[in-house]
Design a protein around this motif. Structure first.
Motif, PDB file in Angstrom:
ATOM      1  N   LEU A 145       0.829  -1.204   0.000  1.00  0.00           N
ATOM      2  CA  LEU A 145       0.000   0.000   0.000  1.00  0.00           C
ATOM      3  C   LEU A 145       0.867   1.259   0.000  1.00  0.00           C
ATOM      4  O   LEU A 145       0.538   2.246  -0.673  1.00  0.00           O
ATOM      5  N   ALA A 146       1.986   1.224   0.746  1.00  0.00           N
ATOM      6  CA  ALA A 146       2.895   2.373   0.751  1.00  0.00           C
ATOM      7  C   ALA A 146       3.459   2.618  -0.649  1.00  0.00           C
ATOM      8  O   ALA A 146       3.569   3.765  -1.096  1.00  0.00           O
ATOM      9  N   GLY A 147       3.798   1.542  -1.368  1.00  0.00           N
ATOM     10  CA  GLY A 147       4.297   1.686  -2.729  1.00  0.00           C
ATOM     11  C   GLY A 147       3.268   2.313  -3.647  1.00  0.00           C
ATOM     12  O   GLY A 147       3.600   3.160  -4.495  1.00  0.00           O
ATOM     13  N   VAL A 148       2.015   1.916  -3.494  1.00  0.00           N
ATOM     14  CA  VAL A 148       0.941   2.499  -4.306  1.00  0.00           C
ATOM     15  C   VAL A 148       0.788   3.991  -3.999  1.00  0.00           C
ATOM     16  O   VAL A 148       0.593   4.813  -4.897  1.00  0.00           O
ATOM     17  N   PHE A 149       0.917   4.367  -2.721  1.00  0.00           N
ATOM     18  CA  PHE A 149       0.844   5.779  -2.344  1.00  0.00           C
ATOM     19  C   PHE A 149       2.025   6.560  -2.912  1.00  0.00           C
ATOM     20  O   PHE A 149       1.888   7.732  -3.281  1.00  0.00           O
ATOM     21  N   PHE A 150       3.219   5.928  -2.967  1.00  0.00           N
ATOM     22  CA  PHE A 150       4.371   6.599  -3.566  1.00  0.00           C
ATOM     23  C   PHE A 150       4.058   7.011  -5.003  1.00  0.00           C
ATOM     24  O   PHE A 150       4.362   8.116  -5.433  1.00  0.00           O
ATOM     25  N   VAL A 151       3.457   6.075  -5.762  1.00  0.00           N
ATOM     26  CA  VAL A 151       3.115   6.342  -7.161  1.00  0.00           C
ATOM     27  C   VAL A 151       2.064   7.448  -7.246  1.00  0.00           C
ATOM     28  O   VAL A 151       2.193   8.398  -8.029  1.00  0.00           O
ATOM     29  N   ALA A 152       1.027   7.339  -6.425  1.00  0.00           N
ATOM     30  CA  ALA A 152      -0.087   8.289  -6.501  1.00  0.00           C
ATOM     31  C   ALA A 152       0.353   9.708  -6.147  1.00  0.00           C
ATOM     32  O   ALA A 152      -0.032  10.674  -6.812  1.00  0.00           O
ATOM     33  N   THR A 153       1.168   9.845  -5.092  1.00  0.00           N
ATOM     34  CA  THR A 153       1.541  11.186  -4.633  1.00  0.00           C
ATOM     35  C   THR A 153       2.668  11.804  -5.434  1.00  0.00           C
ATOM     36  O   THR A 153       3.015  12.963  -5.202  1.00  0.00           O
ATOM     37  N   SER A 154       3.234  11.064  -6.388  1.00  0.00           N
ATOM     38  CA  SER A 154       4.254  11.658  -7.252  1.00  0.00           C
ATOM     39  C   SER A 154       3.660  12.758  -8.120  1.00  0.00           C
ATOM     40  O   SER A 154       4.394  13.588  -8.676  1.00  0.00           O
ATOM     41  N   VAL A 155       2.320  12.793  -8.220  1.00  0.00           N
ATOM     42  CA  VAL A 155       1.645  13.846  -8.972  1.00  0.00           C
ATOM     43  C   VAL A 155       1.899  15.221  -8.351  1.00  0.00           C
ATOM     44  O   VAL A 155       1.621  16.254  -8.968  1.00  0.00           O
ATOM     45  N   CYS A 156       2.475  15.233  -7.144  1.00  0.00           N
ATOM     46  CA  CYS A 156       2.852  16.489  -6.493  1.00  0.00           C
ATOM     47  C   CYS A 156       3.727  17.336  -7.417  1.00  0.00           C
ATOM     48  O   CYS A 156       3.646  18.565  -7.414  1.00  0.00           O
ATOM     49  N   LEU A 232       8.465  13.873  -9.121  1.00  0.00           N
ATOM     50  CA  LEU A 232       8.018  12.910 -10.131  1.00  0.00           C
ATOM     51  C   LEU A 232       8.808  11.607 -10.065  1.00  0.00           C
ATOM     52  O   LEU A 232       8.352  10.573 -10.551  1.00  0.00           O
ATOM     53  N   ILE A 233      10.000  11.640  -9.452  1.00  0.00           N
ATOM     54  CA  ILE A 233      10.790  10.420  -9.276  1.00  0.00           C
ATOM     55  C   ILE A 233      10.023   9.393  -8.448  1.00  0.00           C
ATOM     56  O   ILE A 233      10.263   8.189  -8.548  1.00  0.00           O
ATOM     57  N   GLY A 234       9.063   9.858  -7.661  1.00  0.00           N
ATOM     58  CA  GLY A 234       8.257   8.935  -6.856  1.00  0.00           C
ATOM     59  C   GLY A 234       7.475   7.944  -7.688  1.00  0.00           C
ATOM     60  O   GLY A 234       7.099   6.870  -7.190  1.00  0.00           O
ATOM     61  N   PHE A 235       7.226   8.267  -8.952  1.00  0.00           N
ATOM     62  CA  PHE A 235       6.473   7.340  -9.804  1.00  0.00           C
ATOM     63  C   PHE A 235       7.280   6.072 -10.106  1.00  0.00           C
ATOM     64  O   PHE A 235       6.837   4.962  -9.777  1.00  0.00           O
ATOM     65  N   PRO A 236       8.481   6.161 -10.699  1.00  0.00           N
ATOM     66  CA  PRO A 236       9.235   4.928 -10.967  1.00  0.00           C
ATOM     67  C   PRO A 236       9.707   4.227  -9.698  1.00  0.00           C
ATOM     68  O   PRO A 236       9.717   2.989  -9.644  1.00  0.00           O
TER      69      PRO A 236
END
Length: 502
Positions: A145-156, A232-236
């Motif tokens: 779940l933390a990994g999914v949040f990393f991807v989602a919040t990369s939209v910051c 945006l690095i949070g996405f990969p």
């Protein structure tokens, strides 16, 4: 929108949000809610402990599965710590784009320090929230779940307004604050007891690697694509965490505590641990331990919790108080050319080998390593209080006093969270580790809030005194309340705590 702004130096301030962006954000929220719901275990028997031998985990030899788990957790922790460390590298660019108030721009609008304040607050909330989730949905599910949040919040990185950046930074902090306690909880419950302590401290020392990687990314792609790319690095990296969970088995102790015997047997086979049915599981020693954060504050865990809270608060004040204002204070004492980035990078690189010594000491004695490190920090900090500004006249003394707070802070955090993962029973272990991790950042909220309120920069002796007091009390309380966890099974540790309470 981010890519279209490349001709303007990736300047997106005040750009209107189009329908595609709004729709995408709505879908992200829906996806997070559905993902969280899908990870909740169904039909768990929380009052029935599976009657399998837990000691088999501690008797199993270190094998390829353990090594892979350690490498995956090291990568996950590094990615996790990169989130809050990125704050230091995005604030200058963000402050310039949004005309925020800083020391070099006192006439700006909102204070730039709001961003790190919101981000660090998020990590504290996340530590407590993910601590609860780890005990509720499982260790592996919480990491996923933390990994999914990393991807989602990369939209910051694509938010056009500063206010939306604050909101997304809060959510990013919440997700980042959870990985550390969950990773340590999982390691504590799966690594054989004779290797558990020193390996966890060594993995925790990888916090230094996050500083090195983040500074390198900032000086390379950050210069080319602007400060937004650091978010945006949070996405990969988030996708990488999700991928790595493929090689992360669930904690057998967690499964056994919930009565999920079949799943526990499958995981025990993965770890090459023998499956031995017993009439009474070792986990029944925890039968009287109820879930909930309140249990951490009750006997027999109240003393240990007090020590961990004090150590966490003290080291948080060191990192976000003493270290934060150290470059400014050194310049006021006559030293020129001192930068915060340079101090962080150099202390991380120089302090990294020290983690091996600390890991060895923790392997010899977890209790006295915690007490000794806390005392060393306190003595060093009180040295600055005693000598005051005159410390600048003696370079040898200055550098000697700087060693513990600059090089030793990350080691204290590693020891703090490792001990928290060992000291509590299975039903509240994730919560206890989350409490330790959260308190190590709580001091940052106090310090950065002072910056937001435009309080004058305190002197080097004042920041040292504020940090030294809780560390001193923690060292003294540690002698009285901490117990030895070295090479002991987690169930033996719990049994001693409950026996002492009786």
């Amino acid at each position: 929108m981010y890519w279209e702004s490349r001709h303007m130096g990736y300047h997106m301030a005040d750009m209107p949000m189009d329908a595609a962006m709004i729709s995408g954000m709505v879908l992200i929220v829906i996806g997070l809610v559905v993902t969280a719901y899908g990870l909740v275990p169904v039909g768990a028997q929380r009052d029935k402990v599976a009657n399998l031998q837990v000691r088999a985990l501690d008797d199993a030899p270190i094998n390829r599965v353990h090594v892979v788990l350690l490498l995956v957790m090291a990568a996950a922790i590094t990615i996790d710590v990169m989130k809050p460390t990125t704050l230091a590298f995005v604030v200058p660019g963000m402050a310039k784009e949004y005309d925020l108030r800083t020391a070099t721009n006192p006439g700006g609008s909102l204070p730039a320090a709001l961003l790190p304040l919101v981000g660090i607050t998020g990590t504290v909330i996340g530590s407590f929230l993910w601590g609860w989730l780890g005990d509720r949905i499982g260790r592996k599910a919480a990491i996923l779940l933390a990994g999914v949040f990393f991807v989602a919040t990369s939209v910051c990185g694509a938010m056009p307004s500063f206010e939306l950046n604050l909101l997304m930074c809060l959510l990013m902090g919440i997700s980042a604050g959870g990985m550390l306690p969950i990773a340590f909880t999982l390691l504590a419950e799966t690594i054989p007891a004779r290797h558990r302590g020193w390996l966890m401290v060594l993995i925790g020392g990888d916090i230094a690697g996050a500083y090195v990687i983040t500074s390198w990314l900032s000086s390379t792609i950050g210069d080319t694509y602007g400060w937004r790319v650091m978010w945006l690095i949070g996405f990969p990296t988030g996708l990488l965490v999700i991928l790595l969970t493929r090689w992360v088995p669930e904690s057998p102790r967690f499964l056994l505590a919930l009565g999920r015997r079949k799943e526990a047997e499958d995981v025990l086979r993965v770890y090459h641990a023998s499956i031995v049915p017993v009439e009474k599981s070792e986990l029944t020693v925890e039968a009287g331990v109820k879930a909930g954060y309140r249990r951490l504050l009750q006997a027999p865990f109240a003393g240990i919790t007090t020590v961990l809270v004090l150590v966490g608060l003290g080291v948080g004040l060191v990192v976000y108080g003493f270290q934060l204002w150290l470059p400014t204070n050194l310049r006021q004492l006559g030293y020129s050319g001192v930068s915060a980035d340079q101090i962080l990078r150099d202390s991380a690189l120089i302090g990294f080998p020290l983690n091996f010594l600390v890991a060895y000491c923790y392997h010899r004695s977890s209790k006295w390593t915690m007490v000794t490190l806390s005392a060393m920090l306190a003595v060093s900090l009180f040295g600055f209080v005693a000598f005051g500004d005159s410390v600048a006249d003696n370079k040898v003394l200055l550098y000697a006093l700087l060693i513990p707070p600059i090089w030793g802070a990350s080691s204290v955090v590693a020891v703090l969270i490792a001990y928290g993962a060992e000291a509590y029973p299975t039903r509240i272990r994730s919560r206890g580790t989350g409490l330790a991790a959260g308190m190590s950042k709580a001091g940052g909220i106090i310090v950065i809030a002072l910056v937001v309120l435009a309080v004058a920069t305190p002197s080097i002796s004042m920041t040292a005194l504020i940090s030294a007091v809780p560390m001193t009390i923690a060292a003294a309380a540690g002698i009285a309340f901490l117990i030895e966890t070295r090479r002991r099974s987690l169930e033996e540790i719990t049994a001693e705590e409950l026996r002492v309470a009786v």
